[in-house]
Design a protein around this motif. Sequence first.
Motif, mmCIF file in Angstrom:
data_model
loop_
_atom_site.group_PDB
_atom_site.id
_atom_site.type_symbol
_atom_site.label_atom_id
_atom_site.label_comp_id
_atom_site.label_asym_id
_atom_site.label_seq_id
_atom_site.Cartn_x
_atom_site.Cartn_y
_atom_site.Cartn_z
ATOM 1 N N ALA A 235 47.723 22.209 9.123
ATOM 2 C CA ALA A 235 47.730 23.149 7.992
ATOM 3 C C ALA A 235 48.086 24.560 8.420
ATOM 4 C CB ALA A 235 46.369 23.139 7.292
ATOM 5 N N ASP A 236 47.693 24.939 9.633
ATOM 6 C CA ASP A 236 47.966 26.293 10.111
ATOM 7 C C ASP A 236 49.447 26.504 10.420
ATOM 8 O OD1 ASP A 236 45.310 26.961 9.904
ATOM 9 O OD2 ASP A 236 44.842 26.453 11.994
ATOM 10 N N ARG A 237 50.183 25.401 10.546
ATOM 11 C CA ARG A 237 51.607 25.519 10.863
ATOM 12 C C ARG A 237 52.461 25.709 9.615
ATOM 13 N NH1 ARG A 237 53.645 20.552 13.544
ATOM 14 N NH2 ARG A 237 55.571 21.781 13.645
ATOM 15 N N ILE A 238 51.888 25.466 8.449
ATOM 16 C CA ILE A 238 52.627 25.659 7.202
ATOM 17 C C ILE A 238 52.684 27.154 6.895
ATOM 18 C CG2 ILE A 238 52.679 25.179 4.722
ATOM 19 C CD1 ILE A 238 51.181 22.584 5.291
ATOM 20 N N ALA A 239 53.868 27.660 6.668
ATOM 21 C CA ALA A 239 54.029 29.088 6.381
ATOM 22 C C ALA A 239 53.102 29.484 5.237
ATOM 23 C CB ALA A 239 55.479 29.382 6.013
ATOM 24 N N GLU A 240 52.439 30.623 5.382
ATOM 25 C CA GLU A 240 51.444 31.031 4.395
ATOM 26 C C GLU A 240 52.045 31.165 2.997
ATOM 27 O OE1 GLU A 240 47.721 34.155 3.967
ATOM 28 O OE2 GLU A 240 49.193 34.431 5.555
ATOM 29 N N ILE A 241 53.236 31.733 2.911
ATOM 30 C CA ILE A 241 53.883 31.877 1.601
ATOM 31 C C ILE A 241 54.175 30.506 1.006
ATOM 32 C CG2 ILE A 241 55.990 32.621 0.419
ATOM 33 C CD1 ILE A 241 54.081 34.882 0.972
ATOM 34 N N ASP A 242 54.604 29.552 1.848
ATOM 35 C CA ASP A 242 54.872 28.202 1.356
ATOM 36 C C ASP A 242 53.610 27.578 0.775
ATOM 37 O OD1 ASP A 242 57.323 28.689 2.389
ATOM 38 O OD2 ASP A 242 57.308 27.088 3.883
ATOM 39 N N ALA A 243 52.497 27.713 1.490
ATOM 40 C CA ALA A 243 51.231 27.151 1.018
ATOM 41 C C ALA A 243 50.823 27.786 -0.305
ATOM 42 C CB ALA A 243 50.142 27.359 2.066
ATOM 43 N N ILE A 244 51.002 29.095 -0.405
ATOM 44 C CA ILE A 244 50.647 29.799 -1.649
ATOM 45 C C ILE A 244 51.513 29.302 -2.802
ATOM 46 C CG2 ILE A 244 50.759 32.043 -2.824
ATOM 47 C CD1 ILE A 244 49.937 33.319 -0.143
ATOM 48 N N LEU A 245 52.816 29.180 -2.573
ATOM 49 C CA LEU A 245 53.721 28.737 -3.635
ATOM 50 C C LEU A 245 53.418 27.300 -4.067
ATOM 51 C CD1 LEU A 245 57.115 30.245 -2.403
ATOM 52 C CD2 LEU A 245 55.674 31.059 -4.276
ATOM 53 N N ILE A 246 53.109 26.439 -3.109
ATOM 54 C CA ILE A 246 52.778 25.052 -3.452
ATOM 55 C C ILE A 246 51.512 25.002 -4.290
ATOM 56 C CG2 ILE A 246 51.979 22.846 -2.496
ATOM 57 C CD1 ILE A 246 53.916 23.377 -0.122
ATOM 58 N N LYS A 247 50.500 25.756 -3.912
ATOM 59 C CA LYS A 247 49.240 25.751 -4.676
ATOM 60 C C LYS A 247 49.399 26.402 -6.050
ATOM 61 C CE LYS A 247 46.992 27.152 -0.929
ATOM 62 N NZ LYS A 247 45.894 27.631 -0.034
ATOM 63 N N MET A 248 50.286 27.383 -6.142
ATOM 64 C CA MET A 248 50.591 27.947 -7.464
ATOM 65 C C MET A 248 51.286 26.896 -8.329
ATOM 66 S SD MET A 248 51.902 31.800 -6.462
ATOM 67 C CE MET A 248 52.499 32.156 -8.117
ATOM 68 N N GLY A 249 52.173 26.108 -7.703
ATOM 69 C CA GLY A 249 52.834 25.031 -8.437
ATOM 70 C C GLY A 249 51.833 23.991 -8.917
ATOM 71 N N ILE A 250 50.873 23.638 -8.068
ATOM 72 C CA ILE A 250 49.823 22.689 -8.455
ATOM 73 C C ILE A 250 49.020 23.257 -9.620
ATOM 74 C CG2 ILE A 250 47.714 21.520 -7.696
ATOM 75 C CD1 ILE A 250 48.894 21.517 -4.845
#
Length: 309
Positions: A235-250
Amino acid sequence: MLTRRHIRVKVMQSIYALHQEKNHNLQREEAFLQASMNNTYSLYIVLMGLWVALYERSQQMHTLSQNKFIRNENYSHPLFFENEVLQQIISDEALSEAISEEKFSWHAHDEYVNILYNRILQSDLYTKQASLEKDFKTDKLFLVNLYMDVIATDEQLFDFLSDKEITWSDDFPVINTIIIKLLKSLEKEKETNFLPPLFKDESDKEFGIELLRKSVLNDEQFHQYLVEKTPQWDADRIAEIDAILIKMGITEFLKFPSIPVKVTLNEYVEIAKEYSTPKSSVFINGILDTLSRDFTEEGKLKKIGRGLL
């Protein structure tokens, strides 16, 4: 004025800011998000006020040209002070009032107005325009081209305004597009609304705050969905912005029943192209597409209206 994509970007930035804080304060970030959206409108007023400042500068130069002691035709710049479209802009009472009420004033930055004014006079566009027959159509085309080729592309102007307000750097391209579209729509002897609303409707006005709040309050649960779909990734390897965008999509999948799945997918893929890594858009599209199908099979995805899946 503010599109939902632009609102999503501002929410993304707010969530990112929250992640940088030791003690998350959602209420404070909601206030910042609201201020950020309001500041977009302020930038529009400031850039429209730039037309007024340039017009006033042209008037000053014309007055100098008429002075019997220093009479000089080189001081007179009729492409500005005689421009019919520019006169339509500066004579609009509602816009003039909004400009006067804005905390930022070009009168306090005459030196920059003068630099930009002289840059315009030295441009090929200005030289070519002087040889054309003058009418409303050519006046409008002149202002449109002037804005696109000289003002909107002026890096010094961009840097100057970005220093004045932290959120204006992202707003600048959006407002430039709005102003160019407005200029192109102007017609002679037709009333124009120079103060478009900040939000298209009430739902857009509420969208940003709701998206921020629901994304943050459901962050742990939605993060788990992300982890489950990326077992091969730390999980720490996923770019922070990517994680934020994915969770916003969810969040949009599960908490905004009126937003079509395809719209959510397209929006976050496009945002990723601009704000994250070169490969992020493909990664985000893959994860969100898989999650949307899984949510549908599990009965978690409940959209209202036709064609929303």
